[in-house]
Design a protein around this motif. Structure first.
Motif, PDB file in Angstrom:
ATOM      1  N   MET A 135       0.887  -1.171  -0.107  1.00  0.00           N
ATOM      2  CA  MET A 135      -0.029  -0.097   0.263  1.00  0.00           C
ATOM      3  C   MET A 135       0.984   1.202  -0.007  1.00  0.00           C
ATOM      4  SD  MET A 135      -3.092  -0.397  -0.004  1.00  0.00           S
ATOM      5  CE  MET A 135      -4.286  -1.931  -0.069  1.00  0.00           C
ATOM      6  N   LYS A 136       0.537   2.077  -0.799  1.00  0.00           N
ATOM      7  CA  LYS A 136       1.337   3.438  -0.895  1.00  0.00           C
ATOM      8  C   LYS A 136       1.139   4.303   0.384  1.00  0.00           C
ATOM      9  CE  LYS A 136       1.398   4.607  -5.764  1.00  0.00           C
ATOM     10  NZ  LYS A 136       0.972   5.558  -6.566  1.00  0.00           N
ATOM     11  N   TYR A 137      -0.062   4.366   0.928  1.00  0.00           N
ATOM     12  CA  TYR A 137      -0.447   5.100   2.147  1.00  0.00           C
ATOM     13  C   TYR A 137      -0.939   4.288   3.297  1.00  0.00           C
ATOM     14  CZ  TYR A 137      -0.006   8.595  -1.247  1.00  0.00           C
ATOM     15  OH  TYR A 137       0.675   9.622  -2.113  1.00  0.00           O
ATOM     16  N   ILE A 138      -0.430   4.427   4.540  1.00  0.00           N
ATOM     17  CA  ILE A 138      -0.553   3.811   5.863  1.00  0.00           C
ATOM     18  C   ILE A 138      -1.135   4.795   6.798  1.00  0.00           C
ATOM     19  CG2 ILE A 138       0.363   2.438   7.504  1.00  0.00           C
ATOM     20  CD1 ILE A 138       0.171   0.810   4.803  1.00  0.00           C
ATOM     21  N   ILE A 139      -2.092   4.581   7.231  1.00  0.00           N
ATOM     22  CA  ILE A 139      -2.715   5.287   8.330  1.00  0.00           C
ATOM     23  C   ILE A 139      -2.481   4.534   9.806  1.00  0.00           C
ATOM     24  CG2 ILE A 139      -4.803   6.355   9.278  1.00  0.00           C
ATOM     25  CD1 ILE A 139      -4.027   7.450   6.546  1.00  0.00           C
ATOM     26  N   TYR A 160     -10.972   8.139  10.388  1.00  0.00           N
ATOM     27  CA  TYR A 160     -11.398   9.420   9.764  1.00  0.00           C
ATOM     28  C   TYR A 160     -10.157   9.729   8.481  1.00  0.00           C
ATOM     29  CZ  TYR A 160     -15.464  10.440  12.377  1.00  0.00           C
ATOM     30  OH  TYR A 160     -16.729  10.294  12.788  1.00  0.00           O
ATOM     31  N   ALA A 161      -8.916   9.779   9.092  1.00  0.00           N
ATOM     32  CA  ALA A 161      -7.673   9.802   8.359  1.00  0.00           C
ATOM     33  C   ALA A 161      -7.712   8.945   7.044  1.00  0.00           C
ATOM     34  CB  ALA A 161      -6.465   9.594   8.916  1.00  0.00           C
ATOM     35  N   LEU A 162      -8.266   7.696   7.257  1.00  0.00           N
ATOM     36  CA  LEU A 162      -8.372   6.646   6.171  1.00  0.00           C
ATOM     37  C   LEU A 162      -9.362   7.253   5.196  1.00  0.00           C
ATOM     38  CD1 LEU A 162      -8.054   3.712   5.265  1.00  0.00           C
ATOM     39  CD2 LEU A 162     -10.072   3.117   6.585  1.00  0.00           C
ATOM     40  N   SER A 220      -7.634   8.176  -3.290  1.00  0.00           N
ATOM     41  CA  SER A 220      -6.696   7.195  -3.823  1.00  0.00           C
ATOM     42  C   SER A 220      -7.475   5.914  -3.120  1.00  0.00           C
ATOM     43  CB  SER A 220      -5.396   7.332  -3.282  1.00  0.00           C
ATOM     44  OG  SER A 220      -4.375   6.139  -3.697  1.00  0.00           O
ATOM     45  N   ASP A 221      -7.525   4.734  -3.755  1.00  0.00           N
ATOM     46  CA  ASP A 221      -7.799   3.537  -3.161  1.00  0.00           C
ATOM     47  C   ASP A 221      -6.760   2.759  -2.570  1.00  0.00           C
ATOM     48  OD1 ASP A 221     -10.591   3.564  -4.186  1.00  0.00           O
ATOM     49  OD2 ASP A 221      -9.773   2.947  -6.229  1.00  0.00           O
ATOM     50  N   ASP A 222      -5.425   3.215  -2.654  1.00  0.00           N
ATOM     51  CA  ASP A 222      -4.104   2.708  -2.408  1.00  0.00           C
ATOM     52  C   ASP A 222      -3.776   3.174  -0.724  1.00  0.00           C
ATOM     53  OD1 ASP A 222      -1.953   0.901  -2.301  1.00  0.00           O
ATOM     54  OD2 ASP A 222      -1.023   2.067  -4.408  1.00  0.00           O
ATOM     55  N   VAL A 223      -4.639   2.736   0.258  1.00  0.00           N
ATOM     56  CA  VAL A 223      -4.790   3.250   1.479  1.00  0.00           C
ATOM     57  C   VAL A 223      -5.081   2.122   2.630  1.00  0.00           C
ATOM     58  CG1 VAL A 223      -6.945   4.408   1.600  1.00  0.00           C
ATOM     59  CG2 VAL A 223      -5.119   5.101   3.057  1.00  0.00           C
ATOM     60  N   LEU A 239      -1.699  14.860   3.595  1.00  0.00           N
ATOM     61  CA  LEU A 239      -0.604  13.785   3.414  1.00  0.00           C
ATOM     62  C   LEU A 239      -0.506  13.322   2.125  1.00  0.00           C
ATOM     63  CD1 LEU A 239       1.773  11.839   4.390  1.00  0.00           C
ATOM     64  CD2 LEU A 239      -0.157  10.123   5.048  1.00  0.00           C
ATOM     65  N   TYR A 240      -1.835  12.851   1.503  1.00  0.00           N
ATOM     66  CA  TYR A 240      -1.805  12.412   0.038  1.00  0.00           C
ATOM     67  C   TYR A 240      -1.323  13.440  -0.904  1.00  0.00           C
ATOM     68  CZ  TYR A 240      -3.652  11.041  -4.416  1.00  0.00           C
ATOM     69  OH  TYR A 240      -3.812  10.757  -5.804  1.00  0.00           O
ATOM     70  N   GLY A 241      -1.876  14.636  -0.876  1.00  0.00           N
ATOM     71  CA  GLY A 241      -1.412  15.756  -1.677  1.00  0.00           C
ATOM     72  C   GLY A 241      -0.032  15.728  -1.613  1.00  0.00           C
TER      73      GLY A 241
END
Length: 296
Positions: free
Chosen positions: A1-5, A32-34, A41-44, A249-251
């Motif tokens: 996954m690209k993004y980890i919460i 909520y951050a998720l 993005s779906d990559d989270v 964070l994503y941006g």
């Protein structure tokens, strides 16, 4: 996954000033951050402790939103249940129904996150200033290329702790905090003074959240005011800060400017405060509309 919460996934029971209350809604900073990232993005994926009862309560929501549950670690029989009481001044008090020790047992620890630093593009962490936690996280970050956002817990933002917070923040990429916490922590009401102090951190971005007034995106060289989304009916303000932080964070990791990152944060927050708890479903149509809002 690209993004980890990295934060909690809990059940929220919310008590509002007007006497209204919700009984069971998915909550916790992590959820909520998720959602804040999921809008773009779906990559989270969320990485945190849960109870063995979590899938039975929230599994359908994860399935409906096509979100992986692989990062959820069963650490107890029960998923935390938090009672949130709002007050007239907009502040709130959170009480874990099963006690502080149970909540602490469930929380994400550095060892839970270690495997993801080698592959993740961005990692969101909601945490206080626990030095043992951050010592390990900083070491992982030094070994790999993941960008880290620290959204600080309000229990850490007291004046005597400021130098410790500053010392930790200098090792991360994005520091997320709200204006009320900043004023208390720095002992000043002067926003210009607060901005200058954050610029002295010399980190890529400070995301200074101002609730309904939007945010200020602070870099070492500039401060950009970003308004909140207009014409939004606020049903439940819970999670607005967390969802906006996830979007920022994503941006940031995708290379957008601080201004665009701030707009994305406002849009994700607007999505999450428009109903009780998190949205039932975050659709591709919502993502397209969110991108159109950024362009406008």
């Amino acid at each position: 996954m690209k993004y980890i919460i990295a934060s909690t996934a809990v059940t929220d029971e919310i008590h509002f000033v007007d006497g209204k209350r919700t009984e069971i809604v998915a909550g916790g900073a992590g959820v909520y951050a998720l959602c804040g990232v999921k809008l773009w993005s779906d990559d989270v994926m969320l990485v945190t402790g849960v109870g063995t009862d979590f899938s039975g309560i929230y599994g359908e929501w994860y399935k409906n939103n096509n979100i992986s549950m692989d990062g959820l670690i069963e650490k107890d029989d029960k998923t935390p249940h938090t009672v949130i009481q709002y007050f007239e001044d907009g502040e709130r008090e959170e009480t874990p129904r099963y006690g502080a020790e149970h909540y602490k047992k469930i929380e994400t620890v550095p060892e839970d996150l270690k495997p993801y630093f080698a592959s993740a593009k961005g990692i969101y962490i909601f945490k206080n200033s626990d030095p043992f936690f951050w010592r390990k996280i900083i070491k992982y970050k030094e070994d790999f290329d993941s960008k880290v956002m620290w959204e600080i817990g309000c229990d850490a933002t007291y004046p005597e702790n400021y130098e410790n917070i500053k010392k930790i923040a200098k090792h991360i990429d994005i520091f997320s905090i709200n204006l009320t916490e900043s004023k208390h922590m720095m002992g000043t009401e002067d926003i210009e003074e607060i901005i200058k102090e954050y610029q002295s951190f010399q980190i890529p971005l400070v995301f200074l959240r101002r609730g309904a007034e939007g945010a200020i995106m602070i870099t070492p060289d500039e401060a950009i005011i970003v308004p909140s989304q207009k014409n939004i009916k606020v049903v439940d303000p819970t999670g607005g800060g967390n969802s906006s932080s996830g979007a920022v964070l994503y941006g940031f990791c995708e290379g957008y400017s601080p201004l665009i990152c701030g707009k994305m944060g406002s849009i994700s927050a607007a999505m999450c405060i428009s109903q009780y708890g998190v949205p039932d479903r975050i659709t591709s149509e919502m993502r397209l509309e969110a991108m159109r809002n950024v362009e406008r």
